[in-house]
Enzyme design. Structure first.
Site, PDB file in Angstrom:
ATOM      1  N   CYS A  40      49.392  30.614  43.879  1.00 49.40           N
ATOM      2  CA  CYS A  40      49.052  31.802  43.088  1.00 49.40           C
ATOM      3  C   CYS A  40      47.684  32.360  43.489  1.00 49.40           C
ATOM      4  O   CYS A  40      46.670  31.690  43.328  1.00 49.40           O
ATOM      5  CB  CYS A  40      49.089  31.399  41.614  1.00 49.40           C
ATOM      6  SG  CYS A  40      48.252  32.506  40.494  1.00 49.40           S
ATOM      7  N   CYS A  42      45.172  32.707  40.641  1.00 51.20           N
ATOM      8  CA  CYS A  42      44.716  31.365  40.234  1.00 51.20           C
ATOM      9  C   CYS A  42      43.555  30.917  41.122  1.00 51.20           C
ATOM     10  O   CYS A  42      42.596  30.317  40.638  1.00 51.20           O
ATOM     11  CB  CYS A  42      45.848  30.346  40.338  1.00 51.20           C
ATOM     12  SG  CYS A  42      47.257  30.701  39.267  1.00 51.20           S
TER      13      CYS A  42
END
Length: 98
Positions: A23, A26
């Site tokens: 991600c 993230c």
């Protein structure tokens, strides 16, 4: 290491970052969380949970997207947010619940 329920049941706030290795947002959140930890020191816990390695936990907390941040204190979910947040916003939210 203490188990998850022991950590979130503490009297100090615990911010849980549900993330995934793949991600992009993230990865951007990670250094922000480091700065938050540096600023707050021992007044709060910050832990990271990889949703791919902890799928059951992600299901239990109904994580639909990553990053998702959840703030716990005394085992109670106080706040949650999906997506990126700036350091100062996070610090203020955690301090408000300290």
């Amino acid at each position: 290491m203490k188990n998850f329920s022991e950590i979130i049941n503490q009297s100090k706030p615990t911010l849980v970052d549900f993330f995934a290795e793949w991600c992009g947002p993230c990865k951007m959140m990670s250094p922000i969380l480091e700065e938050v930890k540096d600023e707050l020191g021992d007044s709060a816990n910050i832990i990271k949970i990889d949703v791919d390695k902890n799928q059951e936990m992600a299901r239990d907390f109904q994580i639909m997207g990553v990053p998702t941040l959840i703030l716990f204190k005394n085992g109670e979910k106080l706040w949650s947010h999906s997506g990126l947040l700036q350091k100062q916003d996070l610090v203020e939210i955690i301090k408000k619940h300290s």
